[in-house]
Design an enzyme around this catalytic site. Structure first.
Site, PDB file in Angstrom:
ATOM      1  N   GLY A  77       0.821  -1.216   0.000  1.00 56.05           N
ATOM      2  CA  GLY A  77       0.000   0.000   0.000  1.00 56.05           C
ATOM      3  C   GLY A  77       0.853   1.262   0.000  1.00 56.05           C
ATOM      4  N   ARG A 141       1.329  -5.620  -5.083  1.00 57.89           N
ATOM      5  CA  ARG A 141       1.311  -6.557  -3.958  1.00 57.89           C
ATOM      6  C   ARG A 141       1.774  -7.967  -4.340  1.00 57.89           C
ATOM      7  NH1 ARG A 141      -0.607  -4.414   0.647  1.00 57.89           N
ATOM      8  NH2 ARG A 141      -2.164  -2.759   0.560  1.00 57.89           N
ATOM      9  N   ASP A 172       5.167  -7.767   5.721  1.00 59.87           N
ATOM     10  CA  ASP A 172       5.184  -8.891   4.777  1.00 59.87           C
ATOM     11  C   ASP A 172       6.261  -8.701   3.707  1.00 59.87           C
ATOM     12  OD1 ASP A 172       3.111 -10.422   5.909  1.00 59.87           O
ATOM     13  OD2 ASP A 172       1.589  -9.162   4.972  1.00 59.87           O
ATOM     14  N   LYS A 198       8.039   0.699   5.715  1.00 59.63           N
ATOM     15  CA  LYS A 198       6.934   1.529   5.225  1.00 59.63           C
ATOM     16  C   LYS A 198       5.597   0.968   5.673  1.00 59.63           C
ATOM     17  CE  LYS A 198       4.394  -0.007   2.622  1.00 59.63           C
ATOM     18  NZ  LYS A 198       3.536  -0.771   1.722  1.00 59.63           N
ATOM     19  N   THR A 199       4.668   1.731   6.073  1.00 63.36           N
ATOM     20  CA  THR A 199       3.236   1.430   6.121  1.00 63.36           C
ATOM     21  C   THR A 199       2.536   2.482   6.966  1.00 63.36           C
ATOM     22  OG1 THR A 199       1.440  -0.052   6.711  1.00 63.36           O
ATOM     23  CG2 THR A 199       3.408  -0.337   8.023  1.00 63.36           C
ATOM     24  N   ASP A 201      -0.007   1.950   8.462  1.00 64.30           N
ATOM     25  CA  ASP A 201      -0.645   1.250   9.585  1.00 64.30           C
ATOM     26  C   ASP A 201       0.115   1.396  10.902  1.00 64.30           C
ATOM     27  OD1 ASP A 201      -2.277   0.458   7.572  1.00 64.30           O
ATOM     28  OD2 ASP A 201      -1.673  -1.637   7.561  1.00 64.30           O
TER      29      ASP A 201
HETATM   30  P1  FBP Z   1       0.482  -1.933   3.595  1.00 57.12           P
HETATM   31  O1  FBP Z   1       0.376  -2.818   4.801  1.00 57.12           O
HETATM   32  O2  FBP Z   1       0.899  -2.648   2.371  1.00 57.12           O
HETATM   33  O3  FBP Z   1       1.326  -0.722   3.859  1.00 57.12           O
HETATM   34  O4  FBP Z   1      -0.974  -1.358   3.271  1.00 57.12           O
HETATM   35  C1  FBP Z   1      -1.712  -0.706   4.229  1.00 57.12           C
HETATM   36  C2  FBP Z   1      -3.163  -0.525   3.851  1.00 57.12           C
HETATM   37  O5  FBP Z   1      -3.406   0.821   3.537  1.00 57.12           O
HETATM   38  C3  FBP Z   1      -4.093  -1.003   4.972  1.00 57.12           C
HETATM   39  O6  FBP Z   1      -4.294   0.014   5.932  1.00 57.12           O
HETATM   40  C4  FBP Z   1      -5.328  -1.400   4.218  1.00 57.12           C
HETATM   41  O7  FBP Z   1      -6.079  -2.385   4.903  1.00 57.12           O
HETATM   42  C5  FBP Z   1      -4.777  -1.974   2.941  1.00 57.12           C
HETATM   43  O8  FBP Z   1      -3.540  -1.326   2.731  1.00 57.12           O
HETATM   44  C6  FBP Z   1      -5.675  -1.749   1.747  1.00 57.12           C
HETATM   45  O9  FBP Z   1      -5.163  -2.453   0.678  1.00 57.12           O
HETATM   46  P2  FBP Z   1      -5.337  -2.033  -0.855  1.00 57.12           P
HETATM   47  O10 FBP Z   1      -4.408  -0.909  -1.109  1.00 57.12           O
HETATM   48  O11 FBP Z   1      -4.877  -3.249  -1.587  1.00 57.12           O
HETATM   49  O12 FBP Z   1      -6.753  -1.655  -1.076  1.00 57.12           O
END
Ligand code: FBP
Length: 547
Positions: A77, A141, A172, A198-199, A201
């Protein structure tokens, strides 16, 4: 490409670097490390990258290095500051030798496997400095885990004469970076792999990583929006706003937004699990706060909900664990319609879990039974928990009203903040932090390191005092069940209920529920007084103070 005036002015911003990275460096090695869990198993799985020391950089003497090329991948993400990691790496790599080249793999790890890449030139880089987004090369991803993918990767890395690959990702993706580092080291391929935390979250943090990049900007962006809603809410005084915020499993984003905005209610998934609350307990908790405010004539309020809450309600957690195993069965791999998949899980789960499954609203149950993301996660961002909870609170209030209790009026609005914050222009904190992480990665490469994550510590102090270095990725690993099998993974950091940020929230939430104690943080500022422009998250400040 047309650009805004803000982008023009931001392009001129020179991100700050820690003092140790402002000139040549020397690497100071600490003691040998161990993984956080399952030491014997992790050591066996990573014989070439296990046990390496933590690295700290200090000012050193210049060393002349022959030219080399570096590759970079954005994984998962989006998170504000990704472009600054790339610009930091670009400047760092060029400072070592102007002939060095940086190649970006297109649309995430898939670009490495499919040999899709571009050179990041200085003209291209200058268009993206201090901007949000991952659009310079795009993200994806694709999970890098198969030998075949690693072998396809080495072909293109050799063709481009790439000495090191930097993978920017969450827990991951960094786990995969570590597996790749180990594989290339075992094969003696001579390609180093470096990770970068990075994230949005905020769940990739531990003793060595203070915060993942993007968390700061994303929380500030959501807090601006929540603050705006609270002003509206307090002006019209007629709605309860149910606001879901991203964050996947962990509630760090919800907690930080609560610390910044002081909403009437904020749910914390980790607490719901620790107290073994049922869905009905959660609904009763919200309904009680609504009824109490109604008694004072306040038929309005705000509820902040972490997107992963559903996974933390113990009965639903058990159900999801069994669903994951069932969905990993070989027979499940050939199913090609949603209805068939739902029928399949109904036939294969235990009676106890089937009862829980059937008690859920059909849209929520269906989402739990449908496909996982490539890393095996339930796609919680697709579950409309904010609507589910407000619907259930309305039903509970109706019962109470029928029983003669005063519950006031309950009008609702719903919001989901996720994508709104993931590509925001990075705050000064993220602009500096990310640039430093990227620049630092170039020093880890120059020092021949592989299987390390770039780290910058002491970030509540002014940037010059930040501490730069590297942590072996294996140090953060343990074994966990993924897609039905035990796998080595980086341990996710959930909200700690005995940690300072949660304790501060818990000490104030009763008052925030009753009073209208809203704070309106306003938009991120890039120029102005330091206490407005350069403050890290409240989470990080409280954690630091408690140390
Ligand atoms: P990462 O863990 O890859 O940084 O992504 C975070 C996130 O934004 C989460 O908060 C959310 O649940 C998910 O990605 C949404 O995924 P997508 O971008 O595939 O819709």
């Amino acid at each position: 490409m047309a650009i805004s005036n803000l982008q023009k002015a931001r392009a001129a911003y020179q991100p700050k670097l820690p003092k140790a990275l402002q000139g040549p460096v020397k690497a100071i090695e600490g003691a040998a490390t161990q993984s956080v869990g399952n030491q014997a198993e992790i050591k066996e799985l990573f014989p070439n990258t296990y046990g390496m020391p933590i690295i700290t950089f200090q000012p050193g003497e210049p060393v002349a290095l022959p030219p080399f090329n570096v590759g970079i991948i954005l994984s998962g993400g989006q998170a504000p500051g990704g472009h600054n990691v790339i610009s930091g790496l670009f400047d760092g790599v060029k400072s070592l030798n102007p002939a060095n080249k940086l190649y970006g793999f297109i649309l995430g790890p898939g670009g490495l496997v499919d040999h899709k890449y571009m050179e990041i030139t200085s003209e291209l880089m200058d268009k993206y400095r201090n901007t949000g987004g991952f659009d310079i090369i795009g993200s994806g991803r694709t999970k890098l885990e198969e030998v075949d993918q690693f072998e396809k990767g080495i072909q293109i890395l050799r063709e481009l004469n790439i000495k090191a690959l930097v993978i920017i990702g969450g827990d991951d993706s960094n786990t995969n970076a570590c597996v790749l580092a180990e594989y290339y080291a075992a094969k003696n391929y001579g390609v180093q792999v470096i990770g970068c935390p990075k994230t949005i979250d905020g769940d990739l943090k531990n003793e060595q990583i203070e915060t993942s990049f993007g968390f700061d900007t994303a929380c500030k962006t959501y807090s601006e929006l929540i603050g705006n809603i609270q002003r509206d809410c307090n002006s019209a005084r007629k709605y309860w706003h149910f606001i879901k915020v991203m964050g996947r499993s962990a509630s760090h984003i919800a907690l930080e937004c609560a610390l910044q905005c002081q909403p009437n209610i904020c749910l914390i998934s980790e607490e719901v699990e620790a107290k073994a609350m049922s869905l009905d307990d959660v609904v009763t908790y919200i309904a009680n706060a609504v009824a109490k405010r109604a008694e004072e004539g306040n038929n309005f309020g705000t509820v902040v909900i972490p997107e992963g809450i559903i996974e933390f309600i113990p009965a639903i957690k058990k159900l999801i664990a069994e669903l994951n195993d069932v969905l990993a069965l070989p027979e499940a791999q050939t199913i090609n319609s949603a209805n068939e998949q739902i029928e399949f899980v109904k036939q294969h789960i235990s009676r106890e879990n089937l009862a829980v499954f059937q008690s859920l609203p059909t849209d929520v149950a269906a989402q739990l039974a449908l496909d996982r993301d490539p890393h095996g996660n339930v796609q919680v961002s697709l579950i409309e928990t904010e609507k589910l909870l407000s619907r259930m609170v309305a039903a509970k209030l109706a019962i109470w009203k029928h029983q003669g209790k005063y519950v006031g009026k309950f009008g609702t609005q719903h919001h989901f903040f996720g994508y709104e914050g993931r590509c925001a222009a990075p705050s000064n904190y993220d602009a500096d932090y990310c640039y430093s992480l990227g620049y630092n990665a170039s020093r880890l490469i120059a020092n021949g390191k592989t299987g390390y994550m770039s780290i910058i510590k002491n970030t509540t102090a002014p940037a010059a005092e930040w501490v730069a270095g590297g942590v072996p990725i294996t140090m953060m690993m343990n074994l966990e069940k993924r897609n039905g099998k035990m796998k080595p993974v980086i341990r996710k950091a959930l909200v700690e209920l005995d940690g300072a940020p949660f304790k501060y929230f818990a000490a104030h939430r009763e008052e925030w529920a009753k009073e209208t104690a809203y704070v309106y943080p306003g938009p991120i500022q890039y120029w102005g007084p330091s206490e407005v422009c350069d403050q890290p998250t409240i989470t990080l400040q409280l954690e630091k103070k408690a140390k």
